[in-house]
Design a protein around this motif. Structure first.
Motif, PDB file in Angstrom:
ATOM      1  N   THR A 267      58.274  47.954  49.386  1.00 27.38           N
ATOM      2  CA  THR A 267      58.770  48.312  48.002  1.00 27.38           C
ATOM      3  C   THR A 267      57.795  48.490  47.171  1.00 27.38           C
ATOM      4  O   THR A 267      56.620  47.584  47.118  1.00 27.38           O
ATOM      5  CB  THR A 267      59.724  47.123  47.645  1.00 27.38           C
ATOM      6  OG1 THR A 267      59.213  45.669  47.650  1.00 27.38           O
ATOM      7  CG2 THR A 267      61.107  47.057  48.637  1.00 27.38           C
ATOM      8  N   VAL A 268      57.734  49.121  46.227  1.00 26.94           N
ATOM      9  CA  VAL A 268      56.743  49.249  44.892  1.00 26.94           C
ATOM     10  C   VAL A 268      56.980  47.998  43.937  1.00 26.94           C
ATOM     11  O   VAL A 268      56.209  47.887  43.067  1.00 26.94           O
ATOM     12  CB  VAL A 268      56.751  50.554  44.243  1.00 26.94           C
ATOM     13  CG1 VAL A 268      56.332  51.438  45.349  1.00 26.94           C
ATOM     14  CG2 VAL A 268      58.112  50.732  43.439  1.00 26.94           C
ATOM     15  N   GLY A 269      58.313  47.258  43.951  1.00 28.81           N
ATOM     16  CA  GLY A 269      58.312  46.310  43.157  1.00 28.81           C
ATOM     17  C   GLY A 269      59.804  46.052  43.174  1.00 28.81           C
ATOM     18  O   GLY A 269      60.639  46.116  44.306  1.00 28.81           O
ATOM     19  N   THR A 270      60.278  44.973  42.438  1.00 27.07           N
ATOM     20  CA  THR A 270      61.774  44.659  42.647  1.00 27.07           C
ATOM     21  C   THR A 270      62.440  44.640  41.214  1.00 27.07           C
ATOM     22  O   THR A 270      61.750  44.613  40.035  1.00 27.07           O
ATOM     23  CB  THR A 270      61.567  42.999  42.990  1.00 27.07           C
ATOM     24  OG1 THR A 270      60.765  42.221  42.187  1.00 27.07           O
ATOM     25  CG2 THR A 270      61.400  42.949  44.612  1.00 27.07           C
ATOM     26  N   TYR A 271      63.701  44.541  40.987  1.00 29.00           N
ATOM     27  CA  TYR A 271      64.306  44.831  39.819  1.00 29.00           C
ATOM     28  C   TYR A 271      65.741  43.903  39.867  1.00 29.00           C
ATOM     29  O   TYR A 271      65.981  43.589  41.050  1.00 29.00           O
ATOM     30  CB  TYR A 271      64.649  46.146  39.185  1.00 29.00           C
ATOM     31  CG  TYR A 271      65.894  46.902  40.000  1.00 29.00           C
ATOM     32  CD1 TYR A 271      67.107  46.826  39.282  1.00 29.00           C
ATOM     33  CD2 TYR A 271      65.743  47.391  41.219  1.00 29.00           C
ATOM     34  CE1 TYR A 271      68.020  47.453  40.145  1.00 29.00           C
ATOM     35  CE2 TYR A 271      66.534  47.931  41.974  1.00 29.00           C
ATOM     36  CZ  TYR A 271      67.934  48.069  41.522  1.00 29.00           C
ATOM     37  OH  TYR A 271      68.922  48.825  42.081  1.00 29.00           O
ATOM     38  N   LEU A 272      66.366  43.479  38.631  1.00 27.42           N
ATOM     39  CA  LEU A 272      67.449  42.767  38.859  1.00 27.42           C
ATOM     40  C   LEU A 272      68.171  42.908  37.284  1.00 27.42           C
ATOM     41  O   LEU A 272      67.650  43.301  36.550  1.00 27.42           O
ATOM     42  CB  LEU A 272      67.297  41.246  39.136  1.00 27.42           C
ATOM     43  CG  LEU A 272      65.991  40.650  38.424  1.00 27.42           C
ATOM     44  CD1 LEU A 272      66.495  40.114  36.815  1.00 27.42           C
ATOM     45  CD2 LEU A 272      65.516  39.282  39.101  1.00 27.42           C
ATOM     46  N   TYR A 273      69.175  42.320  37.055  1.00 26.69           N
ATOM     47  CA  TYR A 273      70.113  42.194  35.906  1.00 26.69           C
ATOM     48  C   TYR A 273      70.348  40.642  35.833  1.00 26.69           C
ATOM     49  O   TYR A 273      70.463  39.753  36.569  1.00 26.69           O
ATOM     50  CB  TYR A 273      71.316  42.792  35.991  1.00 26.69           C
ATOM     51  CG  TYR A 273      71.244  44.534  36.154  1.00 26.69           C
ATOM     52  CD1 TYR A 273      71.344  45.163  34.956  1.00 26.69           C
ATOM     53  CD2 TYR A 273      71.376  45.002  37.275  1.00 26.69           C
ATOM     54  CE1 TYR A 273      71.492  46.610  34.949  1.00 26.69           C
ATOM     55  CE2 TYR A 273      71.291  46.467  37.485  1.00 26.69           C
ATOM     56  CZ  TYR A 273      71.525  47.178  36.189  1.00 26.69           C
ATOM     57  OH  TYR A 273      71.238  48.349  36.228  1.00 26.69           O
ATOM     58  N   TYR A 274      69.886  40.398  34.352  1.00 25.06           N
ATOM     59  CA  TYR A 274      70.159  38.844  33.999  1.00 25.06           C
ATOM     60  C   TYR A 274      70.722  39.120  32.616  1.00 25.06           C
ATOM     61  O   TYR A 274      70.718  39.996  31.824  1.00 25.06           O
ATOM     62  CB  TYR A 274      68.813  38.155  34.031  1.00 25.06           C
ATOM     63  CG  TYR A 274      67.877  38.450  32.859  1.00 25.06           C
ATOM     64  CD1 TYR A 274      67.968  37.829  31.726  1.00 25.06           C
ATOM     65  CD2 TYR A 274      66.633  39.290  33.281  1.00 25.06           C
ATOM     66  CE1 TYR A 274      66.798  38.064  30.840  1.00 25.06           C
ATOM     67  CE2 TYR A 274      65.731  39.624  32.411  1.00 25.06           C
ATOM     68  CZ  TYR A 274      65.793  38.964  31.111  1.00 25.06           C
ATOM     69  OH  TYR A 274      64.809  39.328  30.149  1.00 25.06           O
TER      70      TYR A 274
END
Length: 306
Positions: A267-274
């Motif tokens: 992966t090139v990075g990570t994401y999420l919802y908070y």
């Protein structure tokens, strides 16, 4: 329409000036309701309103109202959000609106001028899409056992997932509906059977924390392309620590491990919802290297839009 294409192109340029990680503005959906508004200088802005109703057995209803009107603004480089929101309010006046409803807008977090308009019309920032680029991370001392979850761990994974759902229902958009446990059980059993990237943290053989993740590809034609830069991304869907174990560093160790493993998957990075109103996640996630990319503005019920 040429005018719509012009607004999309201008909006893409505006997005690029706001935040280099934003993808170009997406084309509006073809099946929505088009609204327009005229500004004082004679220019016009537009938007497309989509309307969705989610079935009672849909997992979407665990983080969404049952009926949602979502606005995709096309304001280009103008400051026309206020005028467009007033036009949206007029459209809603023609609808029959119940209690389990919401108005929703996804908009770049760094557009503070638009934020002022959203607040003035009763929308609140219930969720943020936070992004973290792949970077070297500090090695943390390990005080617990972290391992991949298997189908045999369903009960532990379900318990931790429901604990996060209940807590988030007080400080965000999630809803603890009567069918929540059954919906979660079905979805998690399917993900575990497919060996999805889900990790458990154990202390003295007891599961005390969960990191439920996924791999998402942002390429032209995918839904992720409207929110993320191109590439293969790790999605951190749910991180949950049992109430009695919070504040001891378990979450930080588990997330560091999940980041490492997701990066190992290319992966090139990570994401999420908070949730910004959440006093735990609004502090925790920035400390792990996340920063806002998109804000989800929402008002419930939909009739409360001003």
């Amino acid at each position: 329409m040429t005018s719509a294409r012009g607004l999309v192109a201008a909006q893409s340029a505006r997005f690029a000036s706001l935040d280099p990680l934003l993808p170009p503005a997406a084309e509006p959906p073809a099946d929505g309701h088009v609204i327009t508004a005229a500004l004082a200088d004679g220019t016009r802005v537009a938007g497309v309103v989509s309307h969705q109703c989610f079935e009672p057995r849909s997992t979407t209803r665990l983080w969404s109202a049952a009926e949602v009107w979502e606005l995709m603004p096309l304001v280009g480089t103008t400051q026309g959000m206020d005028a467009l929101l007033m036009r949206w309010r007029q459209l809603l006046d023609t609808q029959e609106i119940g209690e389990d409803t919401a108005c929703v807008v996804h908009w770049p977090s760094r557009d503070t001028r638009a934020a002022r308009a959203f607040l003035d019309h009763g929308l609140v920032p219930l969720s943020v899409l936070g992004i973290r680029l792949r970077t070297p991370q500090q090695q943390l001392p390990r005080t617990l056992t972290i391992r991949r979850a298997t189908p045999h761990d369903l009960e532990s994974v379900l318990e931790l997932s429901l604990a996060e759902l209940e807590y988030s229902s007080f400080v965000g958009s999630t809803i603890v509906r009567p069918e929540a446990a059954a919906l979660k059980r079905r979805a998690l059993a399917d993900r575990l059977a497919k060996a999805s990237p889900i990790w458990l943290a154990e202390r003295d053989g007891i599961a005390v924390a969960l990191a439920e993740c996924a791999i998402v590809s942002s390429e032209p034609g995918t839904s992720a392309a409207a929110r993320l830069p191109r590439g293969r991304w790790g999605y951190v869907n749910c991180v949950s620590v049992l109430p009695g174990a919070r504040g001891t560093g378990i979450g930080q160790q588990l997330v560091a491990h999940a980041h490492q493993e997701l990066h190992r998957m290319g992966t090139v990075g990570t994401y999420l919802y908070y949730n910004p109103p959440n006093p735990l996640s609004s502090v925790f996630w920035p400390r792990q290297g996340y920063r806002p990319l998109w804000t989800v503005w929402e008002v419930r019920p939909a009739s409360a839009l001003r």
